[in-house]
Design an enzyme around this catalytic site. Structure first.
Site, PDB file in Angstrom:
ATOM      1  N   GLY A 213     -64.410  -7.605-103.373  1.00  0.00           N
ATOM      2  CA  GLY A 213     -64.944  -7.410-102.024  1.00  0.00           C
ATOM      3  C   GLY A 213     -64.402  -8.451-101.073  1.00  0.00           C
ATOM      4  O   GLY A 213     -63.452  -9.160-101.397  1.00  0.00           O
ATOM      5  N   ASN A 214     -65.000  -8.521 -99.907  1.00  0.00           N
ATOM      6  CA  ASN A 214     -64.580  -9.550 -98.942  1.00  0.00           C
ATOM      7  C   ASN A 214     -65.795  -9.990 -98.138  1.00  0.00           C
ATOM      8  O   ASN A 214     -66.887  -9.469 -98.311  1.00  0.00           O
ATOM      9  CB  ASN A 214     -63.450  -9.012 -98.056  1.00  0.00           C
ATOM     10  CG  ASN A 214     -63.882  -7.795 -97.263  1.00  0.00           C
ATOM     11  OD1 ASN A 214     -64.757  -7.879 -96.415  1.00  0.00           O
ATOM     12  ND2 ASN A 214     -63.291  -6.648 -97.580  1.00  0.00           N
ATOM     13  N   ARG A 215     -65.571 -10.951 -97.244  1.00  0.00           N
ATOM     14  CA  ARG A 215     -66.692 -11.604 -96.575  1.00  0.00           C
ATOM     15  C   ARG A 215     -67.159 -10.919 -95.292  1.00  0.00           C
ATOM     16  O   ARG A 215     -68.003 -11.465 -94.587  1.00  0.00           O
ATOM     17  CB  ARG A 215     -66.290 -13.025 -96.173  1.00  0.00           C
ATOM     18  CG  ARG A 215     -66.094 -13.975 -97.310  1.00  0.00           C
ATOM     19  CD  ARG A 215     -65.536 -15.266 -96.737  1.00  0.00           C
ATOM     20  NE  ARG A 215     -65.276 -16.245 -97.756  1.00  0.00           N
ATOM     21  CZ  ARG A 215     -66.199 -17.067 -98.250  1.00  0.00           C
ATOM     22  NH1 ARG A 215     -67.435 -17.010 -97.810  1.00  0.00           N
ATOM     23  NH2 ARG A 215     -65.882 -17.935 -99.175  1.00  0.00           N
TER      24      ARG A 215
END
Ligand code: CTP
Length: 413
Positions: A213-215
């Protein structure tokens, strides 16, 4: 937002109780609120509640305090009229200019922005009579937000819920801010337009419990959706794993992976005037999905994770415009040499506008403010100093509006 005079119209639906929360938010942020319930609304929430929460009497009929000419004065003096909930009956009266009580009189005399937040059963909302009334009101410049989807009164579920009062409040705040910029002539320069916004960050599953995932929090995309609704657009928000409440009035499509996001964006883009790709889309996904949880084994090195490329949705939408004149906007998060990388990415992706953020060291991700440079394919360059994400969102829409071909207004929405 400076304190303003707000009229809160309440018509007779069960969601009237949620208008108390909306009223509280207006009052607590310093607005002078006059509540104008219909007679039917008082069956659900009594006059005493409205008076106590607003600190002012709440009148229903034009025959009360006649010497103050309330049927004209209340509308004339308002900076914003918001009707929440707006029933099918109230929308019909407003569309046809009936004026048989204080609220409908107020709607005829108001020259400020008017927001309707409908709530009713799905069948009533979808009925051609209601849809035509909504289209009429929108054509005249009112903002009629799409109802939310979910549990309705009784056992029914569907489209027709009043959006979250906090989100209606946020929408009204945008409308008041825009109205404040251009006194007497609030800009609804996206009226009749359909815009698609992607938000959040995709998650690429590795096994049933893990993902890449990412932020991205989705805040910038949500601000884009909310401000577009305030400017009159029909908005489809493709939200990837955001934990934020649905912006009032936007049609929200929830997705998880990059492939799901691609499908949802391409479908929504088919009749869109603008597509804004604010989502952080994973460039790669695991080549294989393990259907069972990947277990650690003592003494055995974990296998490397093989990745494959995801399609580039922004490049695809830009190359294959579903409509003539469709405006496509991309985002770029860069850590250094921001402008040079931004210009190169703009050319590579083929979009009309690229919003370049400097990220890293706590900048942008999950924050409420953002600074950016808006690079245009036409060579333009607009710098936005660190500002709330909704200010940046409005600056982006300003650039989009400047690039849209002349309006060919939608009639049905
Ligand atoms: N984007 C997309 N599809 C992808 C990856 C990104 O549509 N598979 C969109 C994002 O929504 C964003 C823009 O492309 O609007 C920029 O994404 P970014 O990841 O910064 O661009 P890349 O081309 O991946 O550049 P690099 O990895 O070299 O920074």
């Amino acid at each position: 937002m400076n304190a303003s005079r707000v009229v809160l119209g309440v018509s007779g639906g069960i969601a009237a109780y949620k208008a108390c929360e909306l009223l509280r938010r207006f009052s607590e942020s310093g607005h002078e609120v006059t509540v104008v319930p219909t007679a039917a609304a008082l069956h659900f929430v009594g006059e005493a509640t409205w008076a106590a929460l607003s600190g002012r009497p709440a009148a229903t009929e034009t025959w009360e305090r006649v010497h103050e000419v309330p049927h004209v004065r209340i509308g004339q003096q308002a900076d914003l009229v918001v009707v929440a909930p707006a029933t099918a009956d109230l929308l019909a009266k407003a569309a046809h200019g009936l004026a048989d009580d204080l609220l409908t009189n107020t709607l005829l005399t108001a020259r400020c922005p008017v927001v309707f937040a409908p709530a009713m059963h799905t069948e009533m909302w979808e009925h051609p009579a209601t849809q035509e009334n909504v289209a009429t009101l929108r054509r005249r410049g009112a903002i009629v937000v799409e109802p939310a989807v979910g549990r309705l009164t009784g056992v029914d579920t569907g489209k027709g819920r009043l959006p979250d009062p906090a989100e209606i409040f946020a929408l009204c705040r945008h409308v008041l801010r825009r109205g404040g910029l251009a006194p007497g002539a609030p800009e609804r320069d996206l009226a009749g337009r359909h815009v698609v916004v992607s938000a959040g960050g995709t998650r690429e599953p590795l096994d049933p419990v893990r993902f890449l995932g990412n932020r991205s929090s989705g805040k910038q995309g949500h601000a884009l959706a909310a401000t577009a609704v305030a400017r009159g657009a029909r908005v489809t928000l493709v939200a990837a794993n955001t934990a934020l409440p649905d912006p009032a009035g936007a049609d929200v499509v929830r997705v998880g992976t990059a492939l799901q996001l691609r499908e949802a964006v391409l479908r929504a883009a088919e009749d869109a005037d603008a597509v804004v790709m604010a989502a952080a889309v994973a460039d790669f996904r695991p080549a294989e999905y393990a259907t069972g949880k990947i277990k650690k084994v003592d003494g055995v090195e974990p296998a490397p994770i093989a990745l494959v490329r995801n399609p580039d949705v922004l490049a695809e939408v830009s190359a294959d415009r579903a409509r003539d004149g469709q405006v496509v906007v991309g985002f770029a998060a860069e850590t250094d040499d921001v402008l040079a990388h931004g210009r190169a990415k703009l050319a590579r992706k083929g979009c009309d506008l690229l919003v370049v953020n400097e990220v890293g060291d706590g900048k942008a991700f999950g924050q409420d403010t953002n600074s950016a440079v808006l690079l245009g394919a036409d060579g333009s360059e607009v710098h936005i100093a660190d500002s709330p994400k909704e200010i940046l969102a409005d600056a982006i829409w300003d650039q989009v509006v400047a690039r849209l071909p002349r309006a060919e207004p939608e009639t049905g929405r």
